[in-house]
Design a protein around this motif. Structure first.
Motif, PDB file in Angstrom:
ATOM      1  N   CYS A 182       0.825  -1.212   0.000  1.00  0.00           N
ATOM      2  CA  CYS A 182       0.000   0.000   0.000  1.00  0.00           C
ATOM      3  C   CYS A 182       0.856   1.258   0.000  1.00  0.00           C
ATOM      4  O   CYS A 182       0.477   2.277  -0.593  1.00  0.00           O
ATOM      5  CB  CYS A 182      -0.936  -0.007   1.213  1.00  0.00           C
ATOM      6  SG  CYS A 182      -2.281  -1.211   1.116  1.00  0.00           S
ATOM      7  N   THR A 183       2.005   1.201   0.655  1.00  0.00           N
ATOM      8  CA  THR A 183       2.907   2.352   0.656  1.00  0.00           C
ATOM      9  C   THR A 183       3.412   2.646  -0.745  1.00  0.00           C
ATOM     10  O   THR A 183       3.497   3.809  -1.173  1.00  0.00           O
ATOM     11  CB  THR A 183       4.087   2.093   1.598  1.00  0.00           C
ATOM     12  OG1 THR A 183       3.596   1.886   2.931  1.00  0.00           O
ATOM     13  CG2 THR A 183       5.049   3.272   1.602  1.00  0.00           C
ATOM     14  N   VAL A 184       3.730   1.582  -1.482  1.00  0.00           N
ATOM     15  CA  VAL A 184       4.280   1.757  -2.829  1.00  0.00           C
ATOM     16  C   VAL A 184       3.187   2.096  -3.844  1.00  0.00           C
ATOM     17  O   VAL A 184       3.340   3.024  -4.654  1.00  0.00           O
ATOM     18  CB  VAL A 184       5.027   0.480  -3.262  1.00  0.00           C
ATOM     19  CG1 VAL A 184       5.475   0.591  -4.715  1.00  0.00           C
ATOM     20  CG2 VAL A 184       6.231   0.240  -2.361  1.00  0.00           C
ATOM     21  N   LEU A 185       2.077   1.371  -3.802  1.00  0.00           N
ATOM     22  CA  LEU A 185       1.055   1.506  -4.832  1.00  0.00           C
ATOM     23  C   LEU A 185       0.057   2.627  -4.570  1.00  0.00           C
ATOM     24  O   LEU A 185      -0.466   3.232  -5.510  1.00  0.00           O
ATOM     25  CB  LEU A 185       0.298   0.182  -4.990  1.00  0.00           C
ATOM     26  CG  LEU A 185       1.149  -1.032  -5.396  1.00  0.00           C
ATOM     27  CD1 LEU A 185       0.292  -2.287  -5.416  1.00  0.00           C
ATOM     28  CD2 LEU A 185       1.804  -0.793  -6.755  1.00  0.00           C
ATOM     29  N   LEU A 186      -0.236   2.892  -3.311  1.00  0.00           N
ATOM     30  CA  LEU A 186      -1.263   3.881  -2.981  1.00  0.00           C
ATOM     31  C   LEU A 186      -0.694   5.123  -2.312  1.00  0.00           C
ATOM     32  O   LEU A 186      -1.448   5.968  -1.835  1.00  0.00           O
ATOM     33  CB  LEU A 186      -2.321   3.250  -2.062  1.00  0.00           C
ATOM     34  CG  LEU A 186      -3.075   2.052  -2.642  1.00  0.00           C
ATOM     35  CD1 LEU A 186      -4.004   1.456  -1.599  1.00  0.00           C
ATOM     36  CD2 LEU A 186      -3.867   2.468  -3.879  1.00  0.00           C
ATOM     37  N   ASP A 187       0.617   5.208  -2.253  1.00  0.00           N
ATOM     38  CA  ASP A 187       1.287   6.374  -1.677  1.00  0.00           C
ATOM     39  C   ASP A 187       0.841   6.633  -0.241  1.00  0.00           C
ATOM     40  O   ASP A 187       0.533   7.761   0.153  1.00  0.00           O
ATOM     41  CB  ASP A 187       1.031   7.611  -2.540  1.00  0.00           C
ATOM     42  CG  ASP A 187       1.987   8.757  -2.196  1.00  0.00           C
ATOM     43  OD1 ASP A 187       3.084   8.460  -1.690  1.00  0.00           O
ATOM     44  OD2 ASP A 187       1.623   9.923  -2.424  1.00  0.00           O
ATOM     45  N   VAL A 188       0.763   5.550   0.535  1.00  0.00           N
ATOM     46  CA  VAL A 188       0.419   5.674   1.948  1.00  0.00           C
ATOM     47  C   VAL A 188       1.685   5.964   2.739  1.00  0.00           C
ATOM     48  O   VAL A 188       2.675   5.239   2.637  1.00  0.00           O
ATOM     49  CB  VAL A 188      -0.239   4.384   2.471  1.00  0.00           C
ATOM     50  CG1 VAL A 188      -0.565   4.528   3.952  1.00  0.00           C
ATOM     51  CG2 VAL A 188      -1.497   4.090   1.685  1.00  0.00           C
ATOM     52  N   GLY A 189       1.668   7.016   3.519  1.00  0.00           N
ATOM     53  CA  GLY A 189       2.842   7.375   4.299  1.00  0.00           C
ATOM     54  C   GLY A 189       2.953   6.568   5.581  1.00  0.00           C
ATOM     55  O   GLY A 189       2.217   5.600   5.804  1.00  0.00           O
ATOM     56  N   MET A 190       3.854   6.978   6.417  1.00  0.00           N
ATOM     57  CA  MET A 190       4.013   6.342   7.714  1.00  0.00           C
ATOM     58  C   MET A 190       2.818   6.668   8.605  1.00  0.00           C
ATOM     59  O   MET A 190       2.189   7.726   8.447  1.00  0.00           O
ATOM     60  CB  MET A 190       5.304   6.823   8.380  1.00  0.00           C
ATOM     61  CG  MET A 190       6.564   6.448   7.623  1.00  0.00           C
ATOM     62  SD  MET A 190       6.788   4.657   7.517  1.00  0.00           S
ATOM     63  CE  MET A 190       7.104   4.270   9.242  1.00  0.00           C
ATOM     64  N   PRO A 191       2.473   5.802   9.526  1.00  0.00           N
ATOM     65  CA  PRO A 191       1.328   6.081  10.411  1.00  0.00           C
ATOM     66  C   PRO A 191       1.564   7.309  11.275  1.00  0.00           C
ATOM     67  O   PRO A 191       2.656   7.498  11.808  1.00  0.00           O
ATOM     68  CB  PRO A 191       1.214   4.798  11.245  1.00  0.00           C
ATOM     69  CG  PRO A 191       2.548   4.135  11.155  1.00  0.00           C
ATOM     70  CD  PRO A 191       3.090   4.486   9.802  1.00  0.00           C
TER      71      PRO A 191
END
Length: 269
Positions: A141-150
């Motif tokens: 999800c971090t790579v594909l959806l550009d989700v950052g750190m919590p």
């Protein structure tokens, strides 16, 4: 005085190591059996990685923005929820039923293993598999959806741990009322569907009508999903977080009590 204290400490240390060793041996044996069960392994290992993609199109970005969420902040907790339900809950339900009907649990109770050691040791492979999936899903999800750190990592960790413990205990409870491994696929459906539809996995609670959301917040898996989502978004206040943790702990205590009260160690006839 000091000699007695040292002896007690040494004895306690040996007991702890021995208990950990017994559970580790049981976990290794269970991991081997899990690898031989192709159906259970497929359900636990691959379905949680595929299902989040299938629900991606159901999320409307404009609606999510209205409630302060992004697609990534919704997809990641949902992916964790799929992993908890399939890699931990359904896998352990089938495992406990199979080992009970094969008289494995009954034979283990005649040895040195205590009841809680048997249940925990048998659950460890599914728990580790679920944790590994969550790590892979977080990276994906971090790579594909550009989700950052919590934004609040402590909430995410607490939510994941509470979700794992609850799903493991729920698996043992469901196994208590399942006669065979085939019937376990049916008896696990109520908890599975209720969690998928009402705990914020498939549809975020923020998008539900207020009255419905207030009811769904009390479902067993809802607190874990809420904490996971709040951990990444940072939108969960300290007051709401404490209430959510209290709800999760209450469900976990109830599930553990149900296991101690109703779990069956011998085949159902």
């Amino acid at each position: 005085m000091s000699t007695g204290t040292v002896a007690e400490t040494s004895t306690a240390g040996r007991t702890t190591v021995t208990r950990a060793g017994r559970m580790a041996s049981l976990a290794r044996a269970e991991m081997t059996l899990l690898g031989r069960s192709k159906g259970t392994l497929f359900t636990a290992a691959f379905i949680p990685l595929v299902l989040p993609v299938s629900v991606r199109s159901a999320f409307d970005e404009s609606e999510l923005k209205e409630v302060g969420l992004t697609v990534g902040e919704v997809m990641l907790p949902a992916a964790f929820g799929f992993s908890l339900l399939f890699a931990v809950y359904t896998a352990l339900t089938a495992t406990y039923v199979a080992r009970r009907e094969e008289l494995v649990l009954k034979r283990l109770r005649t040895g040195e293993l205590r009841d809680e050691e048997i249940l925990v040791g048998a659950a460890l492979p599914a728990v580790f598999l679920g944790l590994a999936q969550c790590v892979l899903l977080a990276i994906g999800c971090t790579v594909l959806l550009d989700v950052g750190m919590p934004e609040a990592p402590h909430l995410a960790v607490v939510g994941l741990l509470l979700g794992i413990v609850l799903c493991a205990a729920a698996g043992a409870v469901t196994a208590s009322f399942s006669r065979t491994t085939e019937s376990a696929q049916v008896t696990s459906l109520p908890f599975l569907f209720l969690s998928l539809l009402g705990s914020g996995v498939s549809v975020p609670l923020e998008l539900m009508p207020d009255r419905l959301a207030s009811i769904c917040e009390l479902l067993p898996l809802s607190p874990a999903i809420t904490l996971l989502r709040g951990g990444w978004s940072g939108n969960l206040s300290a007051y709401d977080a404490l209430g959510t943790v209290a709800t999760a702990v209450a469900w976990t205590v109830l599930a553990v009590f149900a296991v101690r009260r109703w779990f069956r160690w011998e085949p159902r006839r």
